[in-house]
Design a protein around this motif. Structure first.
Motif, PDB file in Angstrom:
ATOM      1  N   VAL A   1       1.948   6.815   0.653  1.00 13.08           N
ATOM      2  CA  VAL A   1       2.069   5.390   0.146  1.00 13.08           C
ATOM      3  C   VAL A   1       1.414   4.647   0.557  1.00 13.08           C
ATOM      4  N   SER A   2       1.055   4.505   2.089  1.00 14.25           N
ATOM      5  CA  SER A   2       0.293   3.634   2.710  1.00 14.25           C
ATOM      6  C   SER A   2      -1.322   3.877   2.429  1.00 14.25           C
ATOM      7  N   GLU A   3      -1.668   4.823   1.851  1.00 16.84           N
ATOM      8  CA  GLU A   3      -2.870   5.119   1.294  1.00 16.84           C
ATOM      9  C   GLU A   3      -2.890   4.658  -0.135  1.00 16.84           C
ATOM     10  N   GLY A   4      -2.023   4.160  -0.673  1.00 18.49           N
ATOM     11  CA  GLY A   4      -1.970   3.567  -2.172  1.00 18.49           C
ATOM     12  C   GLY A   4      -1.313   4.283  -3.172  1.00 18.49           C
TER      13      GLY A   4
ATOM     14  N   ASN B   1       5.082   8.490   3.283  1.00 15.00           N
ATOM     15  CA  ASN B   1       4.818   7.352   3.920  1.00 15.00           C
ATOM     16  C   ASN B   1       3.315   7.329   4.123  1.00 15.00           C
ATOM     17  N   LYS B   2       2.846   8.293   4.354  1.00 12.88           N
ATOM     18  CA  LYS B   2       1.037   8.518   4.606  1.00 12.88           C
ATOM     19  C   LYS B   2       0.556   8.178   3.323  1.00 12.88           C
TER      20      LYS B   2
ATOM     21  N   ARG C   1       1.477   5.752  -5.518  1.00 14.04           N
ATOM     22  CA  ARG C   1       3.000   5.159  -5.900  1.00 14.04           C
ATOM     23  C   ARG C   1       3.633   6.126  -6.764  1.00 14.04           C
TER      24      ARG C   1
END
Ligand code: THU
Length: 143
Positions: A71-74, A68-69, A76
Motif C-alpha cells: 500500500v505504501s508503494e501505491g 503495508n509495504k 490499493r
C-alpha cells in the motif's frame, strides 16, 4: 474453501516468495517464523516477515507488513496473499492462518472479484480461501 480456480503456477510462485520472506523473520521471542507474499492487482509482489520487539505489542505480523509495504508503494487492490510459518526454521509443518487483525488489514484492500488467501505447507501442499470466507461480515466504511 474458495471455489476460485486460480492459476497453479501463480500460487506456487507466491508461496515461494512467502518462503523466501520467512527466512528474514525476526522472531527471537516467540521463535515462530512467518513469511507472507502479497500479489497486487498490477502484478507486483511484496514480501513480509514477522518483526518482533522486546516490547511485545510493538511487534508486527508478516501479512500486515507485506500489505503495508504494498500500500505504501501505491497498491490499493490485492489479488492474493500467501502465508507460511512455523517454529522450525526452514521447515513448515502446518498451515498458518492469518490472525484476526491481519484478516481485517487484508480485507481493506480486497479485490471486487475476490482476494485469495493461500495457506501453505509447501508449493505442492496448500489451501486456498477467499478473504470473505475467513472474515465474514468484514467491517468497512466503504460504500
Ligand atoms: N504472526 C504472524 O506473523 N502472522 C499471523 O497471522 C499470526 C502470528 C507472528 C506474530 C508473532 O511474531 C509470532 O507470529 C507469534 O505469534
Amino acid at each position: 474453501m474458495s471455489d476460485n480456480k486460480p492459476d497453479k503456477a501463480v500460487i506456487q510462485s507466491l508461496i515461494s516468495e512467502a518462503m523466501s520472506a520467512r527466512e528474514k523473520a525476526y522472531a527471537p521471542y516467540s521463535k515462530f517464523y512467518v513469511g507472507a507474499a502479497v500479489l497486487a492487482d498490477d502484478g507486483r509482489v511484496f514480501q513480509g516477515c514477522n518483526v518482533e520487539n522486546a516490547s511485545y505489542p510493538a511487534g508486527s505480523c508478516a501479512e500486515t507488513i507485506a500489505v503495508n509495504k504494498a500500500v505504501s508503494e501505491g497498491v490499493r487492490t490485492i489479488r492474493a496473499v500467501a502465508i507460511v510459518g512455523g517454529h522450525q526454521k526452514g521447515a513448515v509443518d502446518d498451515y498458518i492462518y492469518p490472525c484476526g487483525i491481519c484478516r481485517q488489514v487484508i480485507s481493506e484492500f480486497r479485490a471486487p472479484e475476490g482476494t485469495m488467501i493461500i495457506v501453505a505447507r509447501s508449493t505442492e501442499d496448500y489451501r486456498v480461501y477467499d478473504i470473505s470466507e475467513l472474515l465474514v461480515g468484514a467491517f468497512t466504511l466503504k460504500e
